[in-house]
Design an enzyme around this catalytic site. Structure first.
Site, mmCIF file in Angstrom:
data_model
loop_
_atom_site.group_PDB
_atom_site.id
_atom_site.type_symbol
_atom_site.label_atom_id
_atom_site.label_comp_id
_atom_site.label_asym_id
_atom_site.label_seq_id
_atom_site.Cartn_x
_atom_site.Cartn_y
_atom_site.Cartn_z
ATOM 1 N N HIS A 19 0.814 -1.219 0.000
ATOM 2 C CA HIS A 19 0.000 0.000 0.000
ATOM 3 C C HIS A 19 0.846 1.267 0.000
ATOM 4 C CE1 HIS A 19 -3.618 -2.467 1.779
ATOM 5 N NE2 HIS A 19 -3.438 -2.668 0.487
ATOM 6 N N CYS B 192 4.991 21.409 -11.497
ATOM 7 C CA CYS B 192 4.041 21.556 -12.619
ATOM 8 C C CYS B 192 2.817 22.371 -12.213
ATOM 9 C CB CYS B 192 3.644 20.186 -13.175
ATOM 10 S SG CYS B 192 2.399 19.314 -12.188
#
Ligand code: BJW
Ligand code: ZN
Length: 240
Positions: free
Chosen positions: A115, A145
């Site tokens: 996980h 970004c």
């Protein structure tokens, strides 16, 4: 407690551990379900979803930041250390649902994180991935970004990393002893790993103070905590 003969134990060459939050409970890391599964009155299971994150990224980031601080202070307990020691006596792999890194901290070498990891982050849009190297000041943190970063963990409805999962299935299918520790086994696909092991006629041991849905399908259930039970298993190996 381990009602196994020395002869039976000697035959187990490949041991796979499937671990969950319960193994870290005695290190002070809360589990997800039960009494410990609340954070600021929020149900942990509802926070561990992509919808919760996009609904309130600041809140989910605060949850992870608090957990990371706790985990950084946590030490592996006798259960983690016993598994690491067992590597001296047998071929051991750990398939963990935990993101706390405590198996690696205790010295275990073959650990697959199903996980994800609390120290990893990734961008919600581009391919940027990194590790958290310092305290996060701006929440939610931003990628170069311009989009928001998220913890690199697997939430409900998201696929596990395919390479990690494929390797976990192979290891589960090849082992002759699977020891399932501290997991409620309610979350799929991790809860199918004992089935892959059983298909190879592996011996299944569950270590958990509580029963799970899969307890009746185990060859042996040890209803005690991992920090108590796992050192006892290792002591049997030491005497072989
Ligand atoms: C001790 C102890 C001591 C205490 N010693 N023991 C219906 C609707 C929607 C989805 C589904 C659905 N039915 C099934 C699904 C799938 C879903 C799922 O399983 N849901 C169930 C809850 C019903 N699964 C998923 O969504 C998974 N992805 C998936 O299926 O993808 C399909 C897909 C394919 C292709 C494209 C897209 C999708 C992903 C599951 C991700 C789970 N993520 C979390 C969060 C990880 C990050 C984080 O940590 O923050 O993983 S949720 C949480 O549960 C966490 C845990 O790893 C995981 C398991 O919990 P665990 O470890 O078992 O903890 P607990 O608290 O439940 O149990 C602790 C146990 O320890 C207890 O038994 C105690 O008794 C015991 N214990 N003290 C030993 N001292
Ligand atoms: Zn980005």
């Amino acid at each position: 407690m381990f009602e196994l003969t020395k002869e039976q134990i000697k035959k187990f060459e490949k041991i796979v551990f499937v671990t969950g939050a319960g193994i870290s409970q005695e290190s002070g890391v809360p589990t997800f379900r039960g009494n410990n599964g609340l954070w600021r009155n929020y149900d942990s299971m509802k926070l561990a979803t992509i919808d919760a994150f996009y609904g309130n990224p600041k809140l989910v980031w605060e949850w992870y930041n608090e957990r990371r601080q706790n985990i950084f202070q946590a030490k592996p307990n006798e259960g983690h250390l016993a598994i690491a020691e067992l590597e001296n006596y047998a071929d051991v792999a750990i398939l963990t649902q935990n993101i706390d890194g405590l198996h690696q901290k205790s010295g275990s070498k073959k650990v697959l994180e199903l996980h994800g990891s609390i120290i990893k982050i990734k961008c919600t849009v581009c391919d940027f991935k990194n590790e958290i190297l310092e305290e996060i000041s701006e929440i939610p943190p931003k990628c170069n970004c311009g989009n928001i970063l998220r913890p690199d963990v697997v939430w409900f409805g998201e696929a596990l990393d395919q390479e990690v999962w494929q390797n976990a299935v192979i290891l589960a299918g090849e082992c002759d002893l699977m020891i399932i520790v501290g997991t409620s086994l309610v979350v799929s696909p991790a809860n199918t790993l004992p089935i892959y092991a059983k298909q190879n006629s592996a011996y299944l041991i569950e270590i958990n103070p509580e029963n799970t849905e899969m307890s009746p399908r185990m060859d042996l259930t040890i209803k005690n905590t991992s920090a108590i039970s796992l050192p006892q298993l290792v002591s049997i190996y030491k005497k072989l």
